[in-house]
Design a protein around this motif. Structure first.
Motif, PDB file in Angstrom:
ATOM      1  N   GLY A   4      -5.733  -7.369   9.680  1.00  0.00           N
ATOM      2  CA  GLY A   4      -6.883  -7.701  10.615  1.00  0.00           C
ATOM      3  C   GLY A   4      -8.379  -8.234  10.298  1.00  0.00           C
ATOM      4  O   GLY A   4      -9.325  -8.243  10.974  1.00  0.00           O
ATOM      5  N   GLY A   5      -8.346  -8.377   9.005  1.00  0.00           N
ATOM      6  CA  GLY A   5      -9.530  -9.216   8.417  1.00  0.00           C
ATOM      7  C   GLY A   5      -9.543 -10.440   8.208  1.00  0.00           C
ATOM      8  O   GLY A   5      -8.494 -11.109   8.520  1.00  0.00           O
ATOM      9  N   VAL A  41     -18.578  -9.396   3.063  1.00  0.00           N
ATOM     10  CA  VAL A  41     -19.477  -9.883   3.952  1.00  0.00           C
ATOM     11  C   VAL A  41     -19.811  -9.566   5.278  1.00  0.00           C
ATOM     12  O   VAL A  41     -18.862  -8.693   5.930  1.00  0.00           O
ATOM     13  CB  VAL A  41     -19.661 -11.568   4.025  1.00  0.00           C
ATOM     14  CG1 VAL A  41     -19.838 -12.284   2.528  1.00  0.00           C
ATOM     15  CG2 VAL A  41     -18.179 -12.034   4.434  1.00  0.00           C
ATOM     16  N   ARG A  42     -20.928  -9.885   6.015  1.00  0.00           N
ATOM     17  CA  ARG A  42     -20.997  -8.995   7.437  1.00  0.00           C
ATOM     18  C   ARG A  42     -20.227  -9.600   8.502  1.00  0.00           C
ATOM     19  O   ARG A  42     -20.085  -8.941   9.506  1.00  0.00           O
ATOM     20  CB  ARG A  42     -22.415  -8.957   7.625  1.00  0.00           C
ATOM     21  CG  ARG A  42     -23.276  -8.201   6.669  1.00  0.00           C
ATOM     22  CD  ARG A  42     -24.772  -8.090   6.885  1.00  0.00           C
ATOM     23  NE  ARG A  42     -25.397  -7.185   5.976  1.00  0.00           N
ATOM     24  CZ  ARG A  42     -25.806  -7.465   4.691  1.00  0.00           C
ATOM     25  NH1 ARG A  42     -25.322  -8.697   4.296  1.00  0.00           N
ATOM     26  NH2 ARG A  42     -26.190  -6.722   3.821  1.00  0.00           N
ATOM     27  N   THR A  43     -19.826 -10.924   8.368  1.00  0.00           N
ATOM     28  CA  THR A  43     -19.257 -11.529   9.584  1.00  0.00           C
ATOM     29  C   THR A  43     -18.142 -12.416   8.941  1.00  0.00           C
ATOM     30  O   THR A  43     -18.042 -12.909   7.621  1.00  0.00           O
ATOM     31  CB  THR A  43     -20.158 -12.670  10.247  1.00  0.00           C
ATOM     32  OG1 THR A  43     -20.618 -13.735   9.449  1.00  0.00           O
ATOM     33  CG2 THR A  43     -21.176 -11.826  10.858  1.00  0.00           C
ATOM     34  N   ASN A  70     -14.368  -7.210   6.700  1.00  0.00           N
ATOM     35  CA  ASN A  70     -13.465  -6.151   6.936  1.00  0.00           C
ATOM     36  C   ASN A  70     -14.053  -5.551   8.304  1.00  0.00           C
ATOM     37  O   ASN A  70     -14.963  -5.010   8.179  1.00  0.00           O
ATOM     38  CB  ASN A  70     -13.425  -5.190   5.988  1.00  0.00           C
ATOM     39  CG  ASN A  70     -12.378  -4.064   6.284  1.00  0.00           C
ATOM     40  OD1 ASN A  70     -12.314  -3.941   7.525  1.00  0.00           O
ATOM     41  ND2 ASN A  70     -11.822  -3.304   5.399  1.00  0.00           N
ATOM     42  N   PRO A  71     -13.522  -5.935   9.447  1.00  0.00           N
ATOM     43  CA  PRO A  71     -14.361  -5.470  10.692  1.00  0.00           C
ATOM     44  C   PRO A  71     -14.107  -3.978  10.815  1.00  0.00           C
ATOM     45  O   PRO A  71     -14.748  -3.321  11.751  1.00  0.00           O
ATOM     46  CB  PRO A  71     -13.225  -6.030  11.766  1.00  0.00           C
ATOM     47  CG  PRO A  71     -12.178  -6.395  11.292  1.00  0.00           C
ATOM     48  CD  PRO A  71     -12.352  -6.872   9.774  1.00  0.00           C
ATOM     49  N   PHE A  72     -13.245  -3.176   9.981  1.00  0.00           N
ATOM     50  CA  PHE A  72     -13.058  -1.833  10.452  1.00  0.00           C
ATOM     51  C   PHE A  72     -14.094  -1.053   9.428  1.00  0.00           C
ATOM     52  O   PHE A  72     -14.200   0.368   9.310  1.00  0.00           O
ATOM     53  CB  PHE A  72     -11.640  -1.319   9.890  1.00  0.00           C
ATOM     54  CG  PHE A  72     -10.646  -2.318  10.852  1.00  0.00           C
ATOM     55  CD1 PHE A  72     -10.562  -1.922  12.134  1.00  0.00           C
ATOM     56  CD2 PHE A  72      -9.890  -3.065  10.076  1.00  0.00           C
ATOM     57  CE1 PHE A  72      -9.724  -2.887  12.883  1.00  0.00           C
ATOM     58  CE2 PHE A  72      -9.032  -4.092  10.707  1.00  0.00           C
ATOM     59  CZ  PHE A  72      -8.853  -3.878  12.082  1.00  0.00           C
TER      60      PHE A  72
END
Lengths: 141, 141
Positions: B106-107, B76-78, B125-127
């Motif tokens: 980190g997710g 998902v996006r956020t 996943n922010p990366f």
């Protein structure tokens, strides 16, 4: 939930050995310095991850992690492509579960079991032709 | 072998009941008159197929078909989207294996087990940000 699978994670005994299998089929890895071996697919990624770590992340015993009641199908453009790809998988260490040949619904398929137990289908489906870039949908492109 | 998965087949005890689970998550079926219940995804299809028939097609006993050492991740996006989607899955009949929360890399993720045992991850996943249309690749878009 939008209709997508972003990442298919395969729990494997030895990621380097598992990666060698997919590389022998012709795949190229993405950069991944962090303990996951990743292969980018058409619009998603397959990750190879240690089975024990996957069990730990899931909070399940390793023995609870089976394979088989989910198969991954790689579809090809012509029926003639199925047998050579099955042969390539066998040469790379796969077990052939069902050799390339016709199936009742009118396609041509084969099933192989990858070294860690994950089951792949190689299929030509004449009713669902692939898009030029390889995308698939049920009713074809 | 080109880098794609065309069809993910989930072996299920009762396809209609399994379909109701995915429909409760918001998915819409493709037309399929022929014994497979199909959901078209971003560039592939998920098919629900009777477990006994899958075993027969594979030439394996039903008892040999496990689930778990392969997971399907829906990204998902956020990070804020993970918990509501996990709650929706639980309401639809899934078992929560790992509630939504931060993970070591980190997710933000959660794991649930769908009624037939297939394991899904809901992940931010922010990366590896998704493309605008939802496509995923390891190094992001």
């Amino acid at each position: 939930m939008e209709q997508r699978v972003s990442l298919i994670t395969l729990g494997v005994r030895d990621p380097a050995r598992a990666a060698a299998f997919y590389e022998a089929l012709g795949w190229q890895r993405a950069q991944s310095p962090d303990g996951v071996i990743a292969f980018d697919l058409l619009s998603q990624t397959i990750g190879l991850y240690p089975l024990e770590k996957l069990a730990e992340d899931l909070g399940l015993p390793v023995e609870a992690l089976g394979t088989g009641a989910m198969t991954l199908s790689h579809n090809v453009r012509t029926a003639a492509e199925v047998a050579p790809l099955m042969a390539r998988a066998e040469a790379a260490g796969a077990e052939i579960l069902r050799p390339a040949g016709p199936i009742f619904w009118g396609g041509t398929i084969g099933y192989f079991r990858a070294p860690d137990g994950h089951i792949w289908e190689i299929a030509h489906n004449p009713f669902s032709p692939l898009a030029p870039d390889g995308r698939f949908r049920w009713e074809g492109y």
